[in-house]
Design an enzyme around this catalytic site. Structure first.
Site, mmCIF file in Angstrom:
data_model
loop_
_atom_site.group_PDB
_atom_site.id
_atom_site.type_symbol
_atom_site.label_atom_id
_atom_site.label_comp_id
_atom_site.label_asym_id
_atom_site.label_seq_id
_atom_site.Cartn_x
_atom_site.Cartn_y
_atom_site.Cartn_z
ATOM 1 N N GLY A 1 5.956 4.830 -8.499
ATOM 2 C CA GLY A 1 6.738 3.617 -8.731
ATOM 3 C C GLY A 1 5.846 2.390 -8.802
ATOM 4 N N HIS A 2 4.892 2.299 -7.880
ATOM 5 C CA HIS A 2 3.925 1.199 -7.935
ATOM 6 C C HIS A 2 3.081 1.281 -9.213
ATOM 7 C CE1 HIS A 2 4.439 1.627 -3.422
ATOM 8 N NE2 HIS A 2 4.721 0.352 -3.613
ATOM 9 N N GLY B 1 9.936 -3.930 -8.392
ATOM 10 C CA GLY B 1 10.811 -2.821 -8.734
ATOM 11 C C GLY B 1 12.271 -3.110 -8.440
ATOM 12 N N GLU B 2 13.150 -2.550 -9.245
ATOM 13 C CA GLU B 2 14.585 -2.714 -9.045
ATOM 14 C C GLU B 2 15.113 -1.888 -7.875
ATOM 15 O OE1 GLU B 2 16.743 -2.008 -12.642
ATOM 16 O OE2 GLU B 2 15.978 -3.822 -13.616
ATOM 17 N N GLY C 1 0.816 -1.207 0.000
ATOM 18 C CA GLY C 1 0.000 0.000 0.000
ATOM 19 C C GLY C 1 0.848 1.255 0.000
ATOM 20 N N GLN D 1 15.877 -7.743 -2.833
ATOM 21 C CA GLN D 1 14.584 -8.432 -2.791
ATOM 22 C C GLN D 1 14.262 -9.073 -4.130
ATOM 23 O OE1 GLN D 1 10.751 -6.747 -1.014
ATOM 24 N NE2 GLN D 1 10.440 -6.273 -3.175
ATOM 25 N N LEU E 1 11.664 6.873 -5.627
ATOM 26 C CA LEU E 1 10.348 6.878 -4.993
ATOM 27 C C LEU E 1 10.262 5.760 -3.963
ATOM 28 C CD1 LEU E 1 7.896 7.583 -7.947
ATOM 29 C CD2 LEU E 1 8.684 9.143 -6.176
ATOM 30 N N SER E 2 9.711 6.085 -2.807
ATOM 31 C CA SER E 2 9.536 5.128 -1.722
ATOM 32 C C SER E 2 8.382 5.595 -0.858
ATOM 33 C CB SER E 2 10.811 5.031 -0.876
ATOM 34 O OG SER E 2 10.565 4.316 0.324
ATOM 35 N N SER E 3 7.629 4.638 -0.317
ATOM 36 C CA SER E 3 6.553 4.994 0.603
ATOM 37 C C SER E 3 7.100 5.682 1.849
ATOM 38 C CB SER E 3 5.776 3.736 1.007
ATOM 39 O OG SER E 3 5.205 3.121 -0.126
#
Length: 274
Positions: A32-33, A144-145, A27, A150, A181-183
């Site tokens: 990016g998502h 995502g890279e 979420g 991961q 981009l990151s949450s």
């Protein structure tokens, strides 16, 4: 139309189209998502997005309780990208028996970098990925890279256990100023956000070098010159996170800016290693 479902029974009742893709998220969706969804939409007849904040991959001192939960905004993003199904299960739906007694072992690749800094993180991540791959019956899965380790581990999982799913890596999406981009970016104050730009700046500078030590030295200098950044690790690896060799490689960084831990990485090509 986007269908929103919350139970494994509802998911099992769906009739998969010829090619089903899954995009797994926790979420707090950002561009990016959304790029992952677009890549999935371009290759699949049906796109499933999962939204689940997985408790197994958070350590005791990490931010599970304060991790942003923005379901209504997330659903709007999924609808805008033409997602067919959103699977947003509860904790009990994913782990009906409580914490599972058997989890995935990330192996040696899961013990370095993020694995060394966050013990148990990758076991929890791979456990939920394995579960969601089985529940969604996906043919393709998009990641995502930015979370490069991961991605490498999920590819290893799919290959070693012969899961019959193609793992697709999607390049990191960045702000115009270079910040990945990151949450977790929403935790940064304006001053911290400026400091955080040192991560991408260091990686870009490192990637201009084709000799391993020169790449690391250039990146270290930029990070050292930014007092607001506390480096966890800066590492140069092979493209598969193994020992670097001449050819494709990866430069990875993790650091804290204020109370927020950020990661980033960039591809580069090496002519020399030693």
């Amino acid at each position: 139309m986007t269908y929103v479902i919350h139970t494994r029974a509802e998911l099992a009742a769906l009739t998969p189209k010829p090619i089903r893709a899954v995009v797994m998220t926790m979420g707090a969706l950002h561009d990016g998502h959304r790029q992952l969804m677009r890549e999935a939409r371009a290759r699949a007849d049906e796109v499933v997005v999962t939204i689940f904040v997985n408790p197994l991959q958070f350590g005791p001192a990490e931010d599970f309780d304060k991790y942003p939960r923005t379901l209504e905004a997330d659903l709007e993003a999924c609808r805008a990208e033409g997602v067919d199904v959103v699977f947003a299960p509860s904790r009990d739906e994913v782990y009906p028996g409580g914490v599972p007694s058997i989890t995935m072992n990330a192996g040696p690749l899961g013990e370095i970098l993020e694995g060394a800094s966050r013990p148990g993180h990758f076991a929890g991540m791979l456990t939920v990925v394995q579960k969601l791959l089985m529940l969604t019956r996906a043919d393709l899965a998009f990641f995502g890279e930015k979370d490069f380790q991961q991605l490498a581990l999920i590819r290893r999982l799919a290959a070693d256990l012969e899961l019959g799913v193609e793992i697709v890596g999607v390049p990191t999406v960045r702000e115009p100023d270079g910040l990945a981009l990151s949450s977790r970016n929403r935790y940064l104050s304006p001053a911290e956000r400026q400091s955080a730009l040192a991560l991408s700046r260091a990686l870009r500078e490192g990637a201009t070098h084709t000799e391993a030590e020169a790449a690391l030295t250039a990146a270290r200098k930029i990070l050292a010159d930014e007092p607001g950044v506390r480096v966890d690790y800066l590492a140069l690896t092979g493209a598969d996170l193994g020992v670097p060799q001449p050819g494709p490689a990866r430069l990875l960084v993790a650091a804290r800016v204020g109370a927020t831990r950020l990661i980033d990485n960039v591809a580069l090509t090496l002519d020399e290693v030693a």
